[in-house]
Design a protein around this motif. Structure first.
Motif, PDB file in Angstrom:
ATOM      1  N   MET A   1      -2.384   5.343  22.435  1.00 39.06           N
ATOM      2  CA  MET A   1      -3.326   5.820  23.450  1.00 39.06           C
ATOM      3  C   MET A   1      -2.967   5.254  24.816  1.00 39.06           C
ATOM      4  SD  MET A   1      -7.487   5.433  23.592  1.00 39.06           S
ATOM      5  CE  MET A   1      -7.790   6.880  22.591  1.00 39.06           C
ATOM      6  N   ARG A   2      -3.129   6.107  25.840  1.00 37.67           N
ATOM      7  CA  ARG A   2      -2.993   5.649  27.217  1.00 37.67           C
ATOM      8  C   ARG A   2      -4.382   5.542  27.829  1.00 37.67           C
ATOM      9  NH1 ARG A   2       1.365   5.653  30.279  1.00 37.67           N
ATOM     10  NH2 ARG A   2       2.403   7.389  29.224  1.00 37.67           N
ATOM     11  N   ASP A   3      -4.702   4.372  28.363  1.00 38.51           N
ATOM     12  CA  ASP A   3      -6.030   4.202  28.943  1.00 38.51           C
ATOM     13  C   ASP A   3      -6.072   4.755  30.367  1.00 38.51           C
ATOM     14  OD1 ASP A   3      -5.008   2.307  30.717  1.00 38.51           O
ATOM     15  OD2 ASP A   3      -6.017   0.597  29.790  1.00 38.51           O
ATOM     16  N   GLU A   4      -7.240   4.674  30.982  1.00 38.41           N
ATOM     17  CA  GLU A   4      -7.432   5.274  32.298  1.00 38.41           C
ATOM     18  C   GLU A   4      -6.629   4.574  33.385  1.00 38.41           C
ATOM     19  OE1 GLU A   4     -11.612   5.070  32.931  1.00 38.41           O
ATOM     20  OE2 GLU A   4     -11.730   2.922  32.514  1.00 38.41           O
ATOM     21  N   HIS A   5      -6.058   3.406  33.062  1.00 35.28           N
ATOM     22  CA  HIS A   5      -5.231   2.674  34.025  1.00 35.28           C
ATOM     23  C   HIS A   5      -3.734   2.854  33.745  1.00 35.28           C
ATOM     24  CE1 HIS A   5      -8.953   0.842  35.308  1.00 35.28           C
ATOM     25  NE2 HIS A   5      -9.162   0.385  34.088  1.00 35.28           N
ATOM     26  N   GLY A   6      -3.415   3.675  32.747  1.00 32.14           N
ATOM     27  CA  GLY A   6      -2.021   3.957  32.432  1.00 32.14           C
ATOM     28  C   GLY A   6      -1.406   3.051  31.387  1.00 32.14           C
ATOM     29  N   GLU A   7      -2.186   2.119  30.840  1.00 31.56           N
ATOM     30  CA  GLU A   7      -1.654   1.171  29.850  1.00 31.56           C
ATOM     31  C   GLU A   7      -1.654   1.799  28.457  1.00 31.56           C
ATOM     32  OE1 GLU A   7      -2.331  -3.542  28.650  1.00 31.56           O
ATOM     33  OE2 GLU A   7      -3.539  -2.591  30.210  1.00 31.56           O
ATOM     34  N   LEU A   8      -0.623   1.504  27.672  1.00 30.06           N
ATOM     35  CA  LEU A   8      -0.496   2.058  26.325  1.00 30.06           C
ATOM     36  C   LEU A   8      -0.993   1.067  25.271  1.00 30.06           C
ATOM     37  CD1 LEU A   8       3.041   3.711  26.568  1.00 30.06           C
ATOM     38  CD2 LEU A   8       0.839   4.895  26.530  1.00 30.06           C
ATOM     39  N   TYR A   9      -1.680   1.603  24.261  1.00 34.89           N
ATOM     40  CA  TYR A   9      -2.194   0.817  23.148  1.00 34.89           C
ATOM     41  C   TYR A   9      -1.701   1.417  21.837  1.00 34.89           C
ATOM     42  CZ  TYR A   9      -5.504  -1.547  26.255  1.00 34.89           C
ATOM     43  OH  TYR A   9      -6.067  -2.296  27.248  1.00 34.89           O
ATOM     44  N   ILE A  10      -1.442   0.559  20.873  1.00 32.97           N
ATOM     45  CA  ILE A  10      -1.021   0.996  19.538  1.00 32.97           C
ATOM     46  C   ILE A  10      -2.163   0.760  18.556  1.00 32.97           C
ATOM     47  CG2 ILE A  10       0.566   0.539  17.616  1.00 32.97           C
ATOM     48  CD1 ILE A  10       2.703  -0.127  19.664  1.00 32.97           C
ATOM     49  N   PHE A  11      -2.488   1.790  17.784  1.00 36.45           N
ATOM     50  CA  PHE A  11      -3.594   1.745  16.831  1.00 36.45           C
ATOM     51  C   PHE A  11      -3.101   1.838  15.389  1.00 36.45           C
ATOM     52  CE2 PHE A  11      -5.651   2.999  20.703  1.00 36.45           C
ATOM     53  CZ  PHE A  11      -6.975   2.635  20.593  1.00 36.45           C
ATOM     54  N   ASP A  12      -4.031   1.652  14.502  1.00 38.41           N
ATOM     55  CA  ASP A  12      -3.954   2.029  13.083  1.00 38.41           C
ATOM     56  C   ASP A  12      -2.796   1.413  12.302  1.00 38.41           C
ATOM     57  OD1 ASP A  12      -4.581   3.099  10.692  1.00 38.41           O
ATOM     58  OD2 ASP A  12      -4.643   5.186  11.349  1.00 38.41           O
ATOM     59  N   PHE A  13      -3.037   0.196  11.843  1.00 37.17           N
ATOM     60  CA  PHE A  13      -2.079  -0.510  10.993  1.00 37.17           C
ATOM     61  C   PHE A  13      -2.384  -0.302   9.501  1.00 37.17           C
ATOM     62  CE2 PHE A  13      -1.211  -2.623  14.933  1.00 37.17           C
ATOM     63  CZ  PHE A  13       0.050  -3.186  14.826  1.00 37.17           C
ATOM     64  N   SER A  14      -3.112   0.736   9.160  1.00 35.97           N
ATOM     65  CA  SER A  14      -3.601   0.873   7.783  1.00 35.97           C
ATOM     66  C   SER A  14      -2.492   1.102   6.767  1.00 35.97           C
ATOM     67  CB  SER A  14      -4.637   1.998   7.692  1.00 35.97           C
ATOM     68  OG  SER A  14      -4.091   3.220   8.123  1.00 35.97           O
ATOM     69  N   VAL A  15      -1.332   1.623   7.186  1.00 28.67           N
ATOM     70  CA  VAL A  15      -0.231   1.827   6.230  1.00 28.67           C
ATOM     71  C   VAL A  15       0.941   0.886   6.511  1.00 28.67           C
ATOM     72  CG1 VAL A  15      -0.842   4.197   5.686  1.00 28.67           C
ATOM     73  CG2 VAL A  15       0.706   3.746   7.606  1.00 28.67           C
ATOM     74  N   ALA A  16       0.684  -0.183   7.266  1.00 26.12           N
ATOM     75  CA  ALA A  16       1.739  -1.172   7.524  1.00 26.12           C
ATOM     76  C   ALA A  16       2.169  -1.817   6.217  1.00 26.12           C
ATOM     77  CB  ALA A  16       1.229  -2.234   8.497  1.00 26.12           C
ATOM     78  N   ASN A  17       3.464  -2.062   6.102  1.00 30.75           N
ATOM     79  CA  ASN A  17       4.033  -2.651   4.890  1.00 30.75           C
ATOM     80  C   ASN A  17       5.270  -3.445   5.243  1.00 30.75           C
ATOM     81  OD1 ASN A  17       2.680  -1.945   2.313  1.00 30.75           O
ATOM     82  ND2 ASN A  17       3.009   0.171   2.962  1.00 30.75           N
ATOM     83  N   ASN A  18       5.818  -4.118   4.257  1.00 29.05           N
ATOM     84  CA  ASN A  18       7.144  -4.720   4.391  1.00 29.05           C
ATOM     85  C   ASN A  18       8.153  -3.662   3.953  1.00 29.05           C
ATOM     86  OD1 ASN A  18       5.212  -7.236   3.379  1.00 29.05           O
ATOM     87  ND2 ASN A  18       6.546  -7.710   5.107  1.00 29.05           N
TER      88      ASN A  18
ATOM     89  N   VAL B   1       0.866  -1.184   0.000  1.00 29.57           N
ATOM     90  CA  VAL B   1       0.000   0.000   0.000  1.00 29.57           C
ATOM     91  C   VAL B   1       0.896   1.225   0.000  1.00 29.57           C
ATOM     92  CG1 VAL B   1      -1.640   1.372   1.336  1.00 29.57           C
ATOM     93  CG2 VAL B   1      -1.969  -1.094   1.143  1.00 29.57           C
ATOM     94  N   TYR B   2       0.712   2.111  -0.966  1.00 29.95           N
ATOM     95  CA  TYR B   2       1.553   3.303  -1.037  1.00 29.95           C
ATOM     96  C   TYR B   2       1.173   4.278   0.074  1.00 29.95           C
ATOM     97  CZ  TYR B   2       4.183   7.286  -2.755  1.00 29.95           C
ATOM     98  OH  TYR B   2       5.074   8.324  -2.853  1.00 29.95           O
ATOM     99  N   ASP B   3       2.186   4.742   0.799  1.00 26.94           N
ATOM    100  CA  ASP B   3       1.991   5.720   1.869  1.00 26.94           C
ATOM    101  C   ASP B   3       2.858   6.927   1.556  1.00 26.94           C
ATOM    102  OD1 ASP B   3       1.711   7.161   4.189  1.00 26.94           O
ATOM    103  OD2 ASP B   3       2.880   5.792   5.441  1.00 26.94           O
ATOM    104  N   SER B   4       2.233   8.031   1.242  1.00 27.15           N
ATOM    105  CA  SER B   4       2.977   9.225   0.829  1.00 27.15           C
ATOM    106  C   SER B   4       3.787   9.848   1.967  1.00 27.15           C
ATOM    107  CB  SER B   4       2.013  10.268   0.245  1.00 27.15           C
ATOM    108  OG  SER B   4       1.070  10.686   1.224  1.00 27.15           O
ATOM    109  N   TRP B   5       3.553   9.401   3.205  1.00 25.42           N
ATOM    110  CA  TRP B   5       4.316   9.900   4.354  1.00 25.42           C
ATOM    111  C   TRP B   5       5.482   8.970   4.710  1.00 25.42           C
ATOM    112  CZ3 TRP B   5       2.539  14.008   7.896  1.00 25.42           C
ATOM    113  CH2 TRP B   5       1.383  14.660   7.465  1.00 25.42           C
TER     114      TRP B   5
END
Length: 325
Positions: A211-228, A153-157
């Motif tokens: 994102m950091r949730d209300e308990h302080g845990e970190l989450y990673i989002f948005d794999f839409s531009v993931a590539n090799n 998937v082409y990602d211009s960034w």
């Protein structure tokens, strides 16, 4: 930005409440109460949906994505969850993870996931601790170890597209940006990117996607531009934003050295990768200038988020030039 502007991303001008009400029924989310547009980001339309059972995140996939691209996105998230990446759980309807329906003659495609109560690092503007940095580098290494070949998937960034994007868009930028980016372009053009080891790469672990949730845990989002991609692209992107504080650049090397040390505990980096990372890091900052600059100078985007990326890119590239001569 008005909700109607965000809806242009999905090519649908009708009532979103009608769409979300149907989604709530088909995913057994409970009785629909309201929804809110998530304003961060440039591509898909993300909604926080509230029902009598709780909150959920509905990602309506952008109009430009074909069905293969939508399936690709879901497959990647499922593999990331299997690998232990801290990402919200995907929910299913009778159709499976990818939901399709027709509203007012327009096909809508979307996914639904658990909503994480908290704030993105972009919204909170909080400084990331060294312990947070250690966790995120471990997550990056876990992502890079996923044995997965995905349709490109082409990602211009993306950093790998630095030379192409700068050649095609340089003329619209002010002289101060040209003076910053041209020296990096000259060095990058002499380097053979294909000589670097590749891996599956998220490619966009930035403040809007953590994102950091209300308990302080970190989450990673948005794999839409993931590539090799070249493997060090992951570290370069993580270092150029989440682990870089333009208000306190003097501490950056602490994060840089921690990132290298922690990553190498899980995956050994080659000498070429370690030696190339500073240049790749500069190119990553340059890509924030180019990506946000295109939005501003070609599309008239003067949003707070877009100005943030322009500032991050400019300040970051100046600081990297001082740190890595």
């Amino acid at each position: 930005m008005k909700a109607s502007e965000f809806q242009k991303r999905i090519g649908y001008e009708g009532e979103l409440a009608r769409v979300v009400s149907k989604v709530a029924v088909d995913f057994s989310l409970g009785k629909y109460l309201n929804h809110k547009v998530v304003e961060a980001g440039y591509e898909d339309l993300n909604l926080i949906v509230t029902t009598h059972k709780g909150k959920y995140l509905v990602k309506i996939l952008a109009n430009f994505r074909n069905n293969e691209s939508c399936k690709r996105y879901i497959d990647i998230i499922l593999r990331a969850l299997e690998a232990g990446v801290n990402h919200p759980r995907l929910l299913q309807s009778s159709q499976g993870y990818l939901y399709k329906n027709n509203f007012d003659g327009k096909e809508i495609r979307l996914v639904v996931m658990d909503y994480i109560e908290g704030q993105t690092l972009y919204d909170s503007r909080e400084k990331v601790s060294l312990e947070d940095a250690r966790f995120l580098v471990q997550q990056a290494a876990a992502i890079n170890k996923i044995d997965l070949k995905v349709p490109f998937v082409y990602d211009s960034w993306a950093v790998v597209n630095f030379l192409k994007e700068w050649k095609e868009n340089k003329e619209v930028f002010p002289e101060q940006d040209k003076d910053l980016i041209d020296p990096v372009f000259d060095k990058f053009s002499k380097f053979n990117v294909k000589s670097l080891p590749t891996a599956f790469v998220h490619g966009d672990i930035i403040r809007t996607n953590v994102m950091r949730d209300e308990h302080g845990e970190l989450y990673i989002f948005d794999f839409s531009v993931a590539n090799n991609y070249p493997r060090i692209q992951e570290l370069a992107v993580l270092l150029c934003n989440v682990l870089y504080d333009d208000k306190d650049p003097n501490v950056f090397m602490d994060y840089y050295e921690l990132a290298l040390d922690e990553y190498r505990k899980l995956s050994e980096l080659t000498k070429l990768e370690i030696g190339t990372l500073p240049l790749y890091l500069k190119a990553a900052h340059a890509m924030h200038i180019i990506g946000a600059g295109k939005e501003k100078y070609k599309k008239g985007n003067k949003s707070e988020e877009n100005e943030y990326w322009l500032s991050q890119g400019r300040n970051g590239l100046r600081d990297m030039n001082k740190l890595f001569k």
